[in-house]
Every structure is written in structure tokens, then in C-alpha cells.
Motif scaffolding. Structure first.
Motif, PDB file in Angstrom:
ATOM      1  N   THR A  30     -16.346   8.759   4.113  1.00 52.61           N
ATOM      2  CA  THR A  30     -15.399   7.692   4.403  1.00 52.61           C
ATOM      3  C   THR A  30     -15.786   6.973   5.689  1.00 52.61           C
ATOM      4  OG1 THR A  30     -13.026   7.207   4.614  1.00 52.61           O
ATOM      5  CG2 THR A  30     -13.803   9.279   5.586  1.00 52.61           C
ATOM      6  N   ARG A  50     -12.781  -7.003   4.200  1.00 56.73           N
ATOM      7  CA  ARG A  50     -13.550  -5.881   3.658  1.00 56.73           C
ATOM      8  C   ARG A  50     -14.312  -6.308   2.407  1.00 56.73           C
ATOM      9  NH1 ARG A  50      -9.518  -0.580   4.385  1.00 56.73           N
ATOM     10  NH2 ARG A  50      -9.012  -1.033   6.566  1.00 56.73           N
ATOM     11  N   THR A  59     -10.110  -2.541  -4.882  1.00 61.48           N
ATOM     12  CA  THR A  59      -9.437  -3.098  -3.717  1.00 61.48           C
ATOM     13  C   THR A  59      -8.195  -3.882  -4.119  1.00 61.48           C
ATOM     14  OG1 THR A  59      -9.747  -4.494  -1.758  1.00 61.48           O
ATOM     15  CG2 THR A  59     -10.808  -5.219  -3.789  1.00 61.48           C
ATOM     16  N   ASN A  79      -9.422   2.212   0.484  1.00 62.38           N
ATOM     17  CA  ASN A  79      -8.885   3.262   1.341  1.00 62.38           C
ATOM     18  C   ASN A  79      -9.078   4.611   0.669  1.00 62.38           C
ATOM     19  OD1 ASN A  79      -6.620   3.820  -0.400  1.00 62.38           O
ATOM     20  ND2 ASN A  79      -5.465   2.164   0.566  1.00 62.38           N
ATOM     21  N   ASP A  80      -8.772   5.665   1.377  1.00 57.50           N
ATOM     22  CA  ASP A  80      -9.036   7.012   0.873  1.00 57.50           C
ATOM     23  C   ASP A  80      -8.109   7.411  -0.262  1.00 57.50           C
ATOM     24  OD1 ASP A  80     -11.110   7.352   2.684  1.00 57.50           O
ATOM     25  OD2 ASP A  80      -9.822   8.227   4.226  1.00 57.50           O
ATOM     26  N   ASN A  90     -13.160  -4.769   9.922  1.00 61.68           N
ATOM     27  CA  ASN A  90     -13.106  -4.646   8.465  1.00 61.68           C
ATOM     28  C   ASN A  90     -14.373  -5.145   7.774  1.00 61.68           C
ATOM     29  OD1 ASN A  90     -10.329  -3.582   7.837  1.00 61.68           O
ATOM     30  ND2 ASN A  90      -9.784  -5.303   9.150  1.00 61.68           N
ATOM     31  N   PHE A  92      -1.394   6.257   7.580  1.00 62.76           N
ATOM     32  CA  PHE A  92      -2.174   5.271   8.331  1.00 62.76           C
ATOM     33  C   PHE A  92      -1.309   4.594   9.381  1.00 62.76           C
ATOM     34  CE2 PHE A  92      -3.859   1.065   9.171  1.00 62.76           C
ATOM     35  CZ  PHE A  92      -5.219   1.278   9.278  1.00 62.76           C
ATOM     36  N   ARG A  99      -6.574   4.740  14.503  1.00 63.27           N
ATOM     37  CA  ARG A  99      -5.286   4.090  14.292  1.00 63.27           C
ATOM     38  C   ARG A  99      -4.433   4.065  15.552  1.00 63.27           C
ATOM     39  NH1 ARG A  99      -6.787   7.246  10.158  1.00 63.27           N
ATOM     40  NH2 ARG A  99      -5.416   9.000  10.611  1.00 63.27           N
ATOM     41  N   THR A 154       0.816  -1.213   0.000  1.00 65.42           N
ATOM     42  CA  THR A 154       0.000   0.000   0.000  1.00 65.42           C
ATOM     43  C   THR A 154       0.845   1.257   0.000  1.00 65.42           C
ATOM     44  OG1 THR A 154      -0.180  -0.182   2.409  1.00 65.42           O
ATOM     45  CG2 THR A 154      -1.980  -1.065   1.117  1.00 65.42           C
ATOM     46  N   ASP A 208     -10.778   4.595   6.112  1.00 63.15           N
ATOM     47  CA  ASP A 208      -9.637   4.967   6.970  1.00 63.15           C
ATOM     48  C   ASP A 208      -9.722   6.385   7.509  1.00 63.15           C
ATOM     49  OD1 ASP A 208      -8.502   2.475   6.627  1.00 63.15           O
ATOM     50  OD2 ASP A 208      -7.121   3.115   5.064  1.00 63.15           O
TER      51      ASP A 208
END
Length: 340
Positions: free
Chosen positions: A294, A200, A190, A252-253, A167, A80, A299, A74, A280
């Protein structure tokens, strides 16, 4: 006199004065995980103020080593994981646990390398941050009895402790928000690289299956370069060949940012013609036009609870494996029509 008074005190007295349940007091006094640092400190202060005898272990805690893959799929140590590291460091310092953290190439996360890293760090416990251990590493960890906490990770066979966002339920909720806005043709962008991401995907699929007439298309991402750039390219191609899709759930964003740019370039209005929900609640979610809808992940709390879970494991190596799952909270934005 103080000694007599303290013997008469009960955990219920602490609970009443602290405004919490007796079970919460019991868990704090037993140093169990799953309690926020703020609540823990508050309860210990109340206990000290009323003279309750709190046991403080003079025995030093073993050390812990956290490994993060420097070449993560990622994009490396993103914002994150910075939040998670902050929580790890803060709780380790507060609880008096020696702690070190290192970046390592994922290909080098082998039993031999991990053993060497832990030896030089003088650590007994291992945190794998955003890393699913290989079968080889799993076998070594089990055979050696090395305490392991998967940080932002889950073990589908529950062999190792872990802390993660919810998730499945988070993705289910995110997709349900899209469906509640009337969309029935939904894209899902994804990766396919981690157990948490698989959860997810299952949450997304479950939400789609629960609504009659809803259909979806999975768009797998390779993350060979920029997540936003790849999401932009993939979305642009799909909108050209299948213009009937009107919404997207993004893993994710960063991915959501690329989708938003592609949708706007295609001449679609957001959110009137196309809805987007990310995951996130990263800082970039507020920088887009419109701001992203979102799902918020705490975190720092994931990092803090990971340390608490490790300390609990140090104190009893034989307790059943535990998975702490944090709720994921919807965050309103401008990419869903009902939230503008």
C-alpha cells in the motif's frame, strides 16, 4: 546581564543547538504552518533554554469549526478521518485555538447551515474535512471572507488553503510499483466523487502512459454500500470477462481488500498471478492474507498542519493561498511479487 546576552543571540544560535536549519527556526518563530509539532516544540524549548526572546501573543486566537460529512461517499467517519481528527484536536489544543468538530449531512452543507453552525460554535474559521464545497458555498465563502482550510482536500483554482496527501505522485508511485513488477494489464478501482481522487486517477494514467505496452481499465465505484463488497463484485465480473488483467491499483485499502478476496476466489495466486496495491495504509492492510502492499498517508500530520495553516490565515488574511502537500510513502506487503 541576561538582557544584554539575549540581544546578542541570533536565530542561527538556535538552529545550531537544535540541529535544524535557520529557515526552520524562522518559520517556527513566525508561527508558520508546515512544521511538525515535535520539531516546533523542540525549537521553542531550545530558544527558551538559551534565553532567546520568543514573542508570545497574549491575544486569544479566533475559534475554528470542522465539519465532516456523516454520509460521506467513502463510508462515513472511517479510521482514515479519525487520524485526521486526532491531529486537528491535538494541534488546536497545543496552539490555544478554540476548536469544535461536528458531523453534518453533506446535503446540509449550505451557506445558511454553515453560517448557523459557525455562529453557534463561535468560530471564525472553517475546516471542511474530506468535503469539496459546492459552487454556492464557494461563492459565499469568498464573498464573506471566511477563512477556510480544505482538510484532505484541494481547490483546483487555488482559492482556498488546503492540506492533502500527494495524491498524483502517490498514485504514480503505486502504479509504477506494479509496472516495475512486470504487469502490463492493470485495473484501477476508484470513485469519481472528489478532486483528490481525480488527482490519483491522473497519477495512475500518467504512470501507465509512461510505460510502452501498458494498458489499463478504469472501474468506477459508486460507494452505495460497503466499499469492499462493491470492489469484490466488480472485480469478480471483470476477471470472468477479461482474465488477461493481472494487477489492480485501488483508491484505498478497503477497496483493495475486496479485490484481494475476489482474486483469490477466482483461483488466482497473489502475488504470483495477480498483484494489488492499495492506498492510505489503514489497519486493515495488515489483516489480509497476504498483507497488502500500500501507500502510507500521515493522517495526523494532515490534521496538525491544517490547524497551523488556519492560524497563519487568521494572522494575515491577505497572504497568498497555500496548499500543503504531504509525501505518500510506499509500504511493502505481500501483494506485489517483489515484496514477498
Amino acid at each position: 546581564m541576561n538582557e544584554i546576552r539575549s540581544k546578542r543571540l541570533r536565530q542561527a544560535d538556535i538552529a545550531e543547538k537544535a540541529g535544524v536549519s535557520i529557515s526552520t527556526v524562522s518559520r517556527v518563530l513566525a508561527n508558520e504552518p508546515g512544521i511538525s509539532a515535535v520539531i516546533r516544540q523542540h525549537i521553542l524549548k531550545v530558544a527558551a533554554d538559551i534565553g532567546y526572546p520568543v514573542k508570545s501573543s497574549a491575544e486569544p486566537l479566533p475559534g475554528g469549526l470542522a465539519l465532516i460529512a456523516s454520509d460521506s461517499a467513502t463510508g462515513g467517519l472511517s479510521v482514515f478521518y479519525e487520524g485526521i481528527v486526532e491531529g486537528l484536536r491535538a494541534n488546536a489544543l497545543e496552539r490555544g485555538m478554540p476548536f469544535d468538530i461536528r458531523l453534518v449531512r453533506e446535503a446540509r452543507i449550505t451557506p445558511e447551515n454553515v453560517r448557523e453552525q459557525m455562529s453557534t460554535a463561535k468560530a471564525e474559521g472553517l475546516f471542511l474535512v474530506g468535503i469539496d464545497p459546492s459552487d454556492e458555498l464557494r461563492l459565499w465563502l469568498e464573498e464573506s471572507g471566511t477563512p477556510l482550510v480544505l482538510v484532505n482536500g484541494t481547490d483546483p483554482r487555488m482559492r482556498f488553503d488546503g492540506v492533502s496527501p500527494a495524491n498524483f505522485f502517490g498514485a504514480f508511485e503505486a502504479t509504477s510499483r506494479i509496472l516495475a513488477a512486470g504487469h502490463r494489464r492493470v485495473l484501477h478501482l476508484t470513485g469519481l466523487h472528489r478532486q483528490t481522487i481525480h488527482e490519483r486517477t491522473r497519477g495512475f494514467d500518467a504512470a501507465i502512459s509512461a510505460v510502452e505496452g501498458a494498458t489499463s481499465r478504469l472501474l468506477p465505484l459508486s460507494f452505495q454500500g460497503s466499499a469492499s463488497a462493491e470492489a469484490h463484485a466488480v472485480t469478480s465480473a471483470v476477471l470472468t470477462e477479461s482474465p488477461d488483467f493481472t494487477a489492480a491499483f485501488c483508491m484505498n485499502d478497503f477497496v483493495a481488500v475486496g479485490v484481494l478476496e475476489a482474486v483469490k476466489e477466482a483461483g488466482r495466486r497473489v502475488p504470483e498471478d495477480f498483484a494489488i496495491v492499495g492506498f492510505d495504509d489503514l489497519p486493515c492492510a495488515l489483516m489480509t492474507d497476504p498483507p497488502l502492499s500500500t501507500m502510507r498517508v500521515d493522517r495526523a500530520a494532515i490534521g496538525r498542519d491544517s490547524v497551523s495553516l488556519m492560524i497563519s490565515r487568521f494572522r494575515d488574511r491577505n497572504v497568498p493561498t497555500r496548499q500543503i502537500c504531504h509525501a505518500v510513502v510506499p509500504v511493502s506487503g505481500g501483494t506485489l511479487p517483489s515484496e514477498t
